[in-house]
Each structure stands twice: as structure tokens, then as C-alpha cells.
Motif scaffolding. Structure first.
Motif, short mmCIF file in Angstrom:
data_model
loop_
_atom_site.label_atom_id
_atom_site.label_comp_id
_atom_site.label_asym_id
_atom_site.label_seq_id
_atom_site.Cartn_x
_atom_site.Cartn_y
_atom_site.Cartn_z
N GLY A 247 35.00 29.34 60.08
CA GLY A 247 35.89 28.58 60.88
C GLY A 247 37.39 28.92 60.96
N HIS A 248 37.51 29.79 59.70
CA HIS A 248 38.89 30.28 59.17
C HIS A 248 39.02 31.86 59.22
CE1 HIS A 248 40.33 26.18 58.46
NE2 HIS A 248 39.08 25.72 57.93
N GLU A 249 38.04 32.27 59.66
CA GLU A 249 37.76 33.77 59.58
C GLU A 249 39.08 34.51 59.88
OE1 GLU A 249 33.90 32.15 59.73
OE2 GLU A 249 35.54 32.03 61.06
N SER A 250 39.76 33.99 61.02
CA SER A 250 41.18 34.71 61.79
C SER A 250 42.15 34.91 60.51
CB SER A 250 41.41 34.24 63.10
OG SER A 250 41.96 32.88 62.80
N GLN A 251 42.00 33.71 59.83
CA GLN A 251 43.16 33.85 58.55
C GLN A 251 42.89 34.54 57.39
OE1 GLN A 251 42.52 30.01 60.27
NE2 GLN A 251 43.98 29.25 58.54
N ILE A 252 41.46 34.89 57.28
CA ILE A 252 40.98 35.64 55.83
C ILE A 252 41.46 37.03 55.84
CG2 ILE A 252 39.21 36.16 54.52
CD1 ILE A 252 37.74 33.82 55.82
N ARG A 253 42.01 37.53 54.63
CA ARG A 253 42.11 38.66 54.44
C ARG A 253 41.56 38.99 52.86
NH1 ARG A 253 43.60 37.92 58.74
NH2 ARG A 253 45.29 38.25 59.75
N ILE A 254 40.66 40.21 52.86
CA ILE A 254 40.26 40.75 51.58
C ILE A 254 41.17 41.49 51.04
CG2 ILE A 254 38.27 41.41 50.69
CD1 ILE A 254 37.52 38.88 51.67
N ILE A 255 41.43 41.28 49.69
CA ILE A 255 42.34 42.17 48.91
C ILE A 255 41.41 42.96 47.89
CG2 ILE A 255 44.45 42.37 47.50
CD1 ILE A 255 45.10 41.63 50.49
N PHE A 256 41.13 44.26 47.96
CA PHE A 256 40.63 45.07 47.08
C PHE A 256 41.47 45.53 46.15
CE2 PHE A 256 38.10 48.84 46.00
CZ PHE A 256 36.76 48.25 45.61
N ASN A 257 41.66 44.84 45.14
CA ASN A 257 42.94 45.14 44.14
C ASN A 257 42.69 46.10 43.01
OD1 ASN A 257 45.36 44.79 43.41
ND2 ASN A 257 45.02 42.86 42.17
N LYS A 258 43.47 46.59 42.21
CA LYS A 258 43.22 47.65 41.06
C LYS A 258 42.45 48.60 41.47
CE LYS A 258 43.20 43.26 38.17
NZ LYS A 258 42.77 42.68 36.88
N ALA A 259 42.77 49.08 42.79
CA ALA A 259 41.71 50.37 43.24
C ALA A 259 42.11 51.60 42.26
CB ALA A 259 42.04 50.60 44.78
N ASP A 260 43.54 51.49 41.98
CA ASP A 260 43.95 52.76 41.20
C ASP A 260 43.13 52.85 39.70
OD1 ASP A 260 45.32 50.67 39.67
OD2 ASP A 260 47.17 52.01 39.83
N ASN A 261 42.23 51.96 39.32
CA ASN A 261 41.67 51.93 38.27
C ASN A 261 40.19 52.60 38.20
OD1 ASN A 261 43.42 50.47 36.50
ND2 ASN A 261 42.48 48.37 36.98
N ILE A 262 39.91 53.20 39.52
CA ILE A 262 38.84 53.57 39.83
C ILE A 262 39.14 55.02 40.24
CG2 ILE A 262 36.79 53.70 41.05
CD1 ILE A 262 37.14 50.65 41.91
N ARG A 263 38.05 55.94 39.61
CA ARG A 263 38.40 57.54 40.00
C ARG A 263 38.15 57.60 41.52
NH1 ARG A 263 34.97 57.82 35.50
NH2 ARG A 263 33.17 58.71 36.83
N PRO A 264 38.85 58.40 42.02
CA PRO A 264 38.77 58.58 43.68
C PRO A 264 37.26 58.86 44.14
CG PRO A 264 40.84 59.90 42.87
CD PRO A 264 39.99 59.32 41.53
N GLN A 265 36.65 59.47 43.28
CA GLN A 265 35.35 59.89 44.07
C GLN A 265 34.69 58.63 43.98
OE1 GLN A 265 36.60 61.31 41.31
NE2 GLN A 265 35.14 61.93 39.68
N GLN A 266 34.82 57.69 43.24
CA GLN A 266 33.69 56.34 43.05
C GLN A 266 34.23 55.35 43.99
OE1 GLN A 266 34.00 55.62 38.84
NE2 GLN A 266 31.97 56.25 38.61
N LEU A 267 35.51 55.41 44.53
CA LEU A 267 36.20 54.33 45.41
C LEU A 267 35.57 53.94 46.65
CD1 LEU A 267 38.57 52.37 45.43
CD2 LEU A 267 39.92 54.12 46.35
N MET A 268 34.96 54.87 47.22
CA MET A 268 34.26 54.69 48.54
C MET A 268 32.98 53.99 48.03
SD MET A 268 33.17 57.18 51.65
CE MET A 268 31.65 58.03 50.55
N ARG A 269 32.14 54.11 47.11
CA ARG A 269 30.91 53.55 46.49
C ARG A 269 31.30 51.99 46.22
NH1 ARG A 269 30.29 58.43 43.42
NH2 ARG A 269 28.98 59.79 44.41
N VAL A 270 32.32 51.79 45.44
CA VAL A 270 32.62 50.48 45.01
C VAL A 270 33.09 49.77 46.34
CG1 VAL A 270 33.97 49.15 43.49
CG2 VAL A 270 33.20 51.23 42.97
N TYR A 271 33.88 50.43 47.38
CA TYR A 271 34.18 49.67 48.53
C TYR A 271 32.98 49.39 49.30
CZ TYR A 271 36.95 48.92 52.75
OH TYR A 271 37.33 48.41 53.87
N GLY A 272 31.97 50.17 49.23
CA GLY A 272 30.65 49.80 50.17
C GLY A 272 29.99 48.74 49.26
#
Length: 476
Positions: A247-272
């Protein structure tokens, strides 16, 4: 060949060259100039909206106290168990936009606040790899830095936290405030929360954690759910929080933080993987916005998508700026949403009462408890839910589950309520009519007036003219 990605940002990742983002302070931390620029922290607030804000707030208070609260009081709307509803104080209606940060421990919630607020190291909230934040912490503006005890916050009539006392002494010991002379806190308030630890039981906290979260969720203008990409396990406590976010979906934002701790080629997999884990919890057609980056004052790690991360950070700040600009509209919309829930609650109680009066046995023969229990367990057999659903302008999706009322009537005797037809008088009219007038007429008109262009507001109010009689906010 087209590449179909989960989100456009992933497509950017696949094609973007890894570059170095310039802009650092003398101590090696990242520059905050883009924060000041996007949120306009160095500019003095002015204009017709600024001048008319007290009048808009006064009208909203009047609508609530005259047209909404009386029916809420009669049917004990503010006494739902396990919900954040309580009577709204004037301090809440006067309050600045509230940004709530939720999520598993060590996701970086506190670091985000430290970074945006611009606290120096001696005044920063504690952070660490282990669970550090054990309190609900309010970051608010003050002329000088000082800590404020939770009980003091709850008893201050100028602060919007009085109704939190209902969660008991155990919670008050885990509730605190920090006043801080930060420009961003002149515009909004941050709420930092204890990290979710899946192997920890509610009773171990000493207070009802989920219910307290619900209180803040009901009042938040923006909800940031922060994840560490190396800790994506979803457990029962996080599931419970997401259930309360419905009921509060319009107010929600997901923060995928500390993304620079992941190697670039793995980032998409972790995001998925993050989306795969959250999909069962966010059952909506349009998923919430997701911001990928490393949201703190440290430099991005070399060899990562620094340029993308900075753009994501700017997009989040733009989102926050929109919350600041639209805070009054959000208050009116939230009030209308609350009034709709209060109206449905009154209609349901009226139908429960009618079902009880039509079916209760004579006291001579007994069996009252069994009949009432049957009505509570199976309201559909007594036309309770169906009759409310068929009422004009009622959505079946807004009707609470029957278990909510099983809990409600554990503390309220059905015989203590009177039917809606009795809530009318010659002088004050009918309470239901007044609430419906607020929902379908007064609140929409107030919202429409807030959305007017500055020139229209000035023309209607006349308060924007300078000493020469010209409208100082109109375009030359």
C-alpha cells in the motif's frame, strides 16, 4: 542485436567505459557539491508556496479535526492492534518530510545519513561491519549539535512523536534523537532504524519492532530499503517488513548499496539475484525504483562504474528533492488515504454490529460468546464484507482482512458501539457524511489548489505582490 536487461541501468553498465569521477575534498572524501546543488541547500526558500504553506496546513488541520477525527474517535479507528494508526497531532501536520531507512544490518543505512547530512567524524552516527545501530534515531535540525532522549522527543508537543509512547518503556529506551545544524535537515528529517537480523526474535528486542516500523511507514514520505549486495538472504523479519509496506509502493526506493565492492562483471548477476529474492515480496506490476551505487563519502573503488554510480546518486537526490517540493501534496494525499481507511472501518463496524444485533441469542438461553465468535470467524456468512464492498466508492482491495477485526474485538466490546444511523444530530449533521465530504470534496479541492501554478496562487491570494503592486513571482 538488442540486449534485454532487467533495468535500463544494466544496459548502461554493459556499454559504459569505466572512468574516474573527479571531485574530492582535501581529506580524500568525495565532494558533496552535487548534494548542495540538487537539493538547493544554499538557496533561501521563497515564493508563493512558502508563503501559503501555513494556510494550506491550517486548512488540512481543520478538515482533519472537524470532518475526519470525530468518526475515527467514535469507532476507535486509532486502536487497531499491529498498525501504525493513531490520532494525528498538529505537530505531525506541521512536520517536515520524513525519510525512513530500513533494511538488513550492515547495509549502509547509517552511512547514507552521515554522508547526506555532512556530519564530521566526531558527530557521525556509529557505523561498522557488525550490527551497530540498535535504536530508532531521528536526525533533525537544530542550531547546535545535541542528543535528545526518546522520552523527551515523545513529550515535546512541537515534535510529531507523542503517539510512540504507546509502544512502552522498552521502546523508549531504544528511541533517540540528534539535532544537527545541517542545511539538508532544514528541509527534511531522517529516521535511522536498527538493522534487521533474521535470527533475532521480536521479544529479544524488548519492544514490538514490526509495529514501531509500521508507525514510521504510515508517516514516511520516502522509504529507502537498503541492501548490501553480499548479504541478500531474505528471512521472516524482512518478509514481515515488506508485508507492512504493502500500500506504500509509490514511496519505496530500493538502494543497492556498496556496489563498488563487486567486480563489474559480477554486478549484473548480483543485481538480478536481488530482484529474484525480492520478487515474491513486491507483488506489483511496476517494481519500485532501484538505485545502484556506493552511497557514502569515501571515493569509489578504482576499476568500477564510478560515473554510473554518481549519476544514480544524483537521481536519488532528485527523487528526494521532489519529495521536499511535494511535501504538502503528500500530506493531503496521505490524509485522504487515511480517511478512506477510516470510512471503511466505520462501515465495517456498523455491519458487524448489525450482524450481532440480528443474530445474538436471548440472554435467557445463553450462547452469546459462541455466536459472536462465529460472526468474527466467518463474517462472509453474515453479509459483513459483501455489504461494505457493495457500498458506493469502496474498493474491495481496501477492506482489511477479517483477522484484523478478530484482534480489534479482543480489546473492544461490540456492545460499546452504536450504529452509524445514531451518529447524526441536527447541529453537527452525520459523521459519515462529513467524512465523505472530506474524502470526495474538501481534500481534492485543497490538493487542486496546492497544485496550481505560482501565478495562479498569487492571483487568488494577493499575498505575492511587492510594494509596487506587481506580482514579484510572475515571469518578466
Amino acid at each position: 542485436m538488442k540486449v534485454h536487461c532487467i533495468r535500463a541501468v544494466i544496459c548502461v553498465m554493459l556499454t559504459q567505459t569505466i572512468s574516474t569521477v573527479t571531485g574530492a575534498n582535501e581529506d580524500g572524501t568525495r565532494s558533496r557539491s552535487h548534494i548542495d546543488e540538487i537539493l538547493r541547500l544554499q538557496e533561501e526558500e521563497s515564493g508563493p508556496y512558502k508563503q501559503l504553506l501555513p494556510e494550506f496546513t491550517r486548512q488540512l488541520k481543520k478538515i482533519y479535526h472537524d470532518d475526519i477525527k470525530p468518526l475515527e474517535d467514535v469507532y476507535k479507528f486509532n486502536n487497531f492492534k499491529d498498525t501504525g494508526y493513531s490520532a494525528i497531532s498538529n505537530a505531525e501536520l506541521d512536520s517536515k518530510p520524513l525519510i525512513l531507512l530500513l533494511g538488513p544490518w550492515s547495509g549502509g543505512k547509517t552511512s547514507i545519513i552521515n554522508y547526506f547530512v555532512g556530519a564530521d567524524k566526531s558527530q557521525q552516527l556509529l557505523t561498522g561491519a557488525e550490527p551497530v545501530t540498535s535504536e530508532f534515531t531521528v536526525l533533525m535540525y537544530g542550531e547546535e549539535y545535541r542528543k535528545v532522549e526518546g522520552l523527551v522527543l515523545a513529550t515535546d508537543s512541537h515534535k510529531p512523536f507523542a503517539s510512540l509512547e504507546k509502544y512502552g518503556k522498552g521502546f523508549m529506551e531504544h528511541f533517540t534523537g540528534i539535532q544537527f545544524p545541517s542545511k539538508i535537515l532544514e528541509k527534511l528529517t531522517f529516521i535511522d532504524t536498527p538493522g534487521i537480523i533474521e535470527n533475532r526474535k521480536q521479544q529479544e528486542r524488548g519492544y514490538p519492532f514490526n509495529e514501531v516500523c509500521d508507525w514510521f511507514i504510515q508517516r514516511a514520505d520516502l522509504i529507502l530499503v537498503v541492501f548490501d549486495p553480499t548479504k541478500l538472504d531474505i528471512g521472516t523479519e524482512l518478509e514481515s517488513i515488506f508485508d507492512r509496506l504493502k500500500g506504500h509502493e509509490s514511496q519505496i526506493r530500493i538502494i543497492f548499496n556498496k556496489a563498488d565492492n563487486i567486480r563489474p562483471q559480477q554486478l549484473m548477476r548480483v543485481y538480478g539475484a536481488l530482484f529474484w529474492s525480492l520478487a515474491p515480496l513486491i507483488q506489483v506490476t511496476e517494481p519500485p525504483k532501484v538505485y545502484v551505487g556506493s552511497f557514502w563519502d569515501k571515493q569509489f573503488k578504482p576499476g568500477t562504474y564510478e560515473e554510473l554510480f554518481l549519476e544514480e546518486e544524483k537521481a536519488l537526490l532528485t527523487d528526494i528533492n521532489n519529495v521536499i517540493k511535494n511535501s504538502m501534496e503528500h500530506k493531503v494525499a496521505a490524509m485522504r488515504k487515511r480517511a478512506i481507511s477510516g470510512r471503511i472501518h466505520a462501515l465495517l463496524l456498523d455491519r458487524y454490529l448489525r450482524a450481532w444485533n440480528d443474530n445474538k441469542p436471548s440472554r435467557l438461553f445463553g450462547g452469546e460468546k459462541e455466536v459472536w465468535k462465529e460472526i468474527l470467524l466467518h463474517p462472509e456468512n453474515y453479509d459483513v464484507i459483501q455489504s461494505v464492498r457493495s457500498h458506493p466508492n469502496v474498493s474491495g482491495y481496501d477492506i482489511p482482512d477479517a483477522t484484523v477485526y478478530q484482534k480489534f474485538f479482543e480489546i473492544h466490546d461490540i456492545n460499546s458501539f452504536a450504529p452509524l444511523t445514531s451518529q447524526c444530530s441536527f447541529l453537527r449533521g452525520c459523521l459519515l457524511d462529513k467524512m465523505e465530504d472530506a474524502i470526495f470534496d474538501k481534500l481534492p479541492r485543497l490538493l487542486s489548489s496546492i497544485k496550481q501554478k505560482p501565478d495562479q496562487i498569487c492571483a487568488a491570494s494577493g499575498i505575492c505582490s511587492d510594494t509596487t503592486g506587481h506580482n514579484k513571482w510572475s515571469k518578466p
